[in-house]
Scaffold this motif. Structure first.
Motif, PDB file in Angstrom:
ATOM      1  N   TRP A 276       0.823  -1.211   0.000  1.00  0.00           N
ATOM      2  CA  TRP A 276       0.000   0.000   0.000  1.00  0.00           C
ATOM      3  C   TRP A 276       0.858   1.262   0.000  1.00  0.00           C
ATOM      4  CZ3 TRP A 276      -4.382   1.695  -1.456  1.00  0.00           C
ATOM      5  CH2 TRP A 276      -4.907   2.883  -0.967  1.00  0.00           C
ATOM      6  N   LYS A 277       1.999   1.215   0.657  1.00  0.00           N
ATOM      7  CA  LYS A 277       2.886   2.385   0.655  1.00  0.00           C
ATOM      8  C   LYS A 277       3.321   2.710  -0.777  1.00  0.00           C
ATOM      9  CE  LYS A 277       5.137   5.633   2.761  1.00  0.00           C
ATOM     10  NZ  LYS A 277       4.414   6.683   3.482  1.00  0.00           N
ATOM     11  N   HIS A 278       3.669   1.694  -1.540  1.00  0.00           N
ATOM     12  CA  HIS A 278       4.054   1.921  -2.939  1.00  0.00           C
ATOM     13  C   HIS A 278       2.841   2.316  -3.779  1.00  0.00           C
ATOM     14  CE1 HIS A 278       8.299   0.721  -2.839  1.00  0.00           C
ATOM     15  NE2 HIS A 278       7.942  -0.203  -1.957  1.00  0.00           N
ATOM     16  N   ALA A 279       1.659   1.814  -3.427  1.00  0.00           N
ATOM     17  CA  ALA A 279       0.449   2.204  -4.153  1.00  0.00           C
ATOM     18  C   ALA A 279       0.143   3.688  -3.945  1.00  0.00           C
ATOM     19  CB  ALA A 279      -0.735   1.355  -3.694  1.00  0.00           C
ATOM     20  N   CYS A 280       0.417   4.197  -2.755  1.00  0.00           N
ATOM     21  CA  CYS A 280       0.197   5.619  -2.479  1.00  0.00           C
ATOM     22  C   CYS A 280       1.070   6.488  -3.381  1.00  0.00           C
ATOM     23  CB  CYS A 280       0.489   5.930  -1.009  1.00  0.00           C
ATOM     24  SG  CYS A 280      -0.759   5.318   0.131  1.00  0.00           S
ATOM     25  N   TYR A 281       2.287   6.012  -3.655  1.00  0.00           N
ATOM     26  CA  TYR A 281       3.172   6.774  -4.547  1.00  0.00           C
ATOM     27  C   TYR A 281       2.674   6.717  -5.995  1.00  0.00           C
ATOM     28  CZ  TYR A 281       6.408   7.002  -0.636  1.00  0.00           C
ATOM     29  OH  TYR A 281       6.976   7.250   0.577  1.00  0.00           O
ATOM     30  N   ILE A 282       1.991   5.629  -6.354  1.00  0.00           N
ATOM     31  CA  ILE A 282       1.369   5.572  -7.685  1.00  0.00           C
ATOM     32  C   ILE A 282       0.248   6.599  -7.773  1.00  0.00           C
ATOM     33  CG2 ILE A 282       0.009   4.135  -9.255  1.00  0.00           C
ATOM     34  CD1 ILE A 282       1.521   1.707  -8.233  1.00  0.00           C
ATOM     35  N   LEU A 283      -0.598   6.654  -6.739  1.00  0.00           N
ATOM     36  CA  LEU A 283      -1.699   7.620  -6.714  1.00  0.00           C
ATOM     37  C   LEU A 283      -1.186   9.055  -6.690  1.00  0.00           C
ATOM     38  CD1 LEU A 283      -4.002   5.801  -4.130  1.00  0.00           C
ATOM     39  CD2 LEU A 283      -4.426   6.034  -6.582  1.00  0.00           C
ATOM     40  N   GLY A 284      -0.051   9.260  -6.024  1.00  0.00           N
ATOM     41  CA  GLY A 284       0.507  10.598  -5.922  1.00  0.00           C
ATOM     42  C   GLY A 284       1.340  11.017  -7.112  1.00  0.00           C
ATOM     43  N   GLY A 285       1.532  10.111  -8.070  1.00  0.00           N
ATOM     44  CA  GLY A 285       2.299  10.456  -9.262  1.00  0.00           C
ATOM     45  C   GLY A 285       3.782  10.628  -9.008  1.00  0.00           C
ATOM     46  N   LEU A 286       4.323   9.907  -8.032  1.00  0.00           N
ATOM     47  CA  LEU A 286       5.745  10.044  -7.707  1.00  0.00           C
ATOM     48  C   LEU A 286       6.581   9.130  -8.604  1.00  0.00           C
ATOM     49  CD1 LEU A 286       7.938  11.192  -5.783  1.00  0.00           C
ATOM     50  CD2 LEU A 286       7.594   9.148  -4.385  1.00  0.00           C
ATOM     51  N   PHE A 287       7.654   9.694  -9.149  1.00  0.00           N
ATOM     52  CA  PHE A 287       8.598   8.927  -9.959  1.00  0.00           C
ATOM     53  C   PHE A 287      10.000   9.071  -9.374  1.00  0.00           C
ATOM     54  CE2 PHE A 287       5.104   9.574 -12.824  1.00  0.00           C
ATOM     55  CZ  PHE A 287       5.070   8.440 -13.615  1.00  0.00           C
ATOM     56  N   VAL A 288      10.794   8.016  -9.460  1.00  0.00           N
ATOM     57  CA  VAL A 288      12.198   8.034  -9.057  1.00  0.00           C
ATOM     58  C   VAL A 288      13.018   7.615 -10.266  1.00  0.00           C
ATOM     59  CG1 VAL A 288      13.959   7.059  -7.539  1.00  0.00           C
ATOM     60  CG2 VAL A 288      11.656   7.506  -6.660  1.00  0.00           C
ATOM     61  N   ASN A 289      13.810   8.542 -10.775  1.00  0.00           N
ATOM     62  CA  ASN A 289      14.601   8.291 -11.987  1.00  0.00           C
ATOM     63  C   ASN A 289      13.725   7.814 -13.140  1.00  0.00           C
ATOM     64  OD1 ASN A 289      17.013   8.959 -10.640  1.00  0.00           O
ATOM     65  ND2 ASN A 289      17.222   6.873  -9.858  1.00  0.00           N
ATOM     66  N   GLY A 290      12.545   8.419 -13.255  1.00  0.00           N
ATOM     67  CA  GLY A 290      11.652   8.111 -14.357  1.00  0.00           C
ATOM     68  C   GLY A 290      10.820   6.863 -14.183  1.00  0.00           C
TER      69      GLY A 290
END
Length: 404
Positions: A276-290
């Motif tokens: 779920w923590k990684h899913a939150c970053y998907i919802l938030g549109g977060l990218f790391v090195n593309g």
């Protein structure tokens, strides 16, 4: 005029020189009196300090450095018996050979050592980027320990990852945002996260004799956790998503030692929280090195299903996907211990729904792990998510025993 005694490779010569003699003149005097060949670069040392030195320019000839500089600075007292000067010499061919050599790529430089020192303190990780690449200041892995090459009897080759690479992988695991969240929400501290020896580990050998495969173990409820990073043939590392799953499995042993219903419930809830923590970053549109953090962790297929289409699914849909993935994962692992997944599935799914409610105003979730357990209307509203989850797991464990 002062007496100057030159010493060079067991030979010594005493000459006289004016107090104001320059560095270049003193070098020439030393070379002449000791009959030193011109292809030797000299350095003169007096009272532990370099007073004259030659350098080697690119054309190969030696020249005096700062010719007009006084060899004996003003104010320096020279003994009545004379100045004792040590002469050191290096062949120009040796210097040229040394300068042409390449540095060993397996040796860390000073800058890399600084990065490693910071990583040991949990303050830096280049894999997850500057925003996510750190552990919680309190709830963390206090020390990382890779397996040295000599301990499993093989030297680094083109097909065998070096211990430096194992160290980077441990840093990647320790600073994984999902792992950081799991440790933080449960206030866990692990003394050491280490690499399990792929050959000489005694517990692994014992399990092999029993027909099982050991991928990690927890010593003394979190004093130390060891993970098998390398494949059996030592040609590479195991897939990252498997390593992260193994690490969470061993962290769950901080609470429960035996592989019973309570353990699998706690482990399943940890897996849900990790995903779920990684899913939150998907919802938030977060990218790391593309890339999405879920892609970097190799778990995108556990969060977003192909049937979801091209658009980003809603939070309830993502949580439903996560719970399905975790229950399916648990079913395969619990089968080895002759336990049906139905015993833990309701608690895992219920935990997922509570977790989604608690993070409804924190979709992006950028930052260091946060404690959960602020939104609830049930009778345990004063407890954290971890405490409520453990209470529910213990209740189901008691019910399972009563049914037997």
């Amino acid at each position: 005029m002062n007496a100057v005694k030159f010493s060079f490779k067991g030979r010594s010569e005493t000459v006289t020189a004016p107090e104001s003699i320059s560095s270049s003149a003193l070098l020439a005097l030393a070379r002449k009196s000791l009959q030193i060949d011109d292809d030797i670069v000299l350095k003169l040392i007096f009272k532990g300090k370099t007073i004259a030195q030659q350098n080697v320019p690119t054309n190969g000839s030696s020249t005096a450095d700062e010719d007009s500089k006084r060899a004996f600075p003003e104010g320096v007292k020279i003994p009545k018996s004379g100045a004792k000067v040590i002469v050191m010499g290096t062949m120009t061919s040796g210097i040229a050979t040394l300068n042409s050599m390449r540095s060993d790529p397996l040796m860390r430089g000073f800058d890399e050592e600084k990065l490693v020192s910071k990583a040991k303190n949990g303050t830096i990780s280049t894999f997850w980027g500057p925003k996510l690449g750190s552990q919680h200041p309190k709830y963390k892995f206090c020390r990382l320990e890779e397996c040295k090459d000599a301990s499993f009897g093989t030297r680094p080759t083109s097909s065998t990852p070096h211990a430096f690479e194992a160290r980077r992988l441990l840093e990647q695991l320790a600073t994984d945002p999902g792992v950081v969240q799991v440790l933080t929400s449960r206030e866990l501290v692990v003394g050491c996260l280490g690499e399990m020896d792929p050959i000489d580990d005694r517990l692994m050998q014992k399990k092999k004799e029993e027909g099982a495969c050991l991928l990690g173990y927890n010593t003394n409820h979190g004093l130390r956790i060891d993970i098998k990073l390398r494949t059996d043939d030592l040609n590479g590392f195991r897939p990252y998503n498997e390593l992260a799953s193994t690490l969470i499995h061993e962290v769950s042993h901080n609470w429960v030692s035996e592989h019973d219903v309570l353990f699998w419930t706690n482990y399943g809830q940890m897996r849900v929280e990790y995903l779920w923590k990684h899913a939150c970053y998907i919802l938030g549109g977060l990218f790391v090195n593309g890339k999405r953090t879920a892609s970097l962790a190799g778990i995108m297929d556990m969060i977003v299903f192909p049937s979801d289409g091209k658009d980003t699914p809603t939070k309830p849909k993502l949580m439903d996907n996560i719970c399905q993935s975790v229950v399916k994962e648990l079913a395969g692992e619990m089968m080895q211990h002759r336990l049906p997944v139905q015993l833990v599935a309701p608690a895992v799914i219920g935990f997922g729904k509570d977790l989604m409610m608690e993070t409804k105003d924190d979709s992006i979730g950028i930052g260091k792990g946060q404690r959960l357990g602020t939104v609830s209307n049930d009778e345990n509203s004063g407890l954290s998510a971890r405490e409520r989850a453990l209470a529910a797991a213990e209740k189901r464990a008691r019910e399972a025993k009563e049914e037997k």
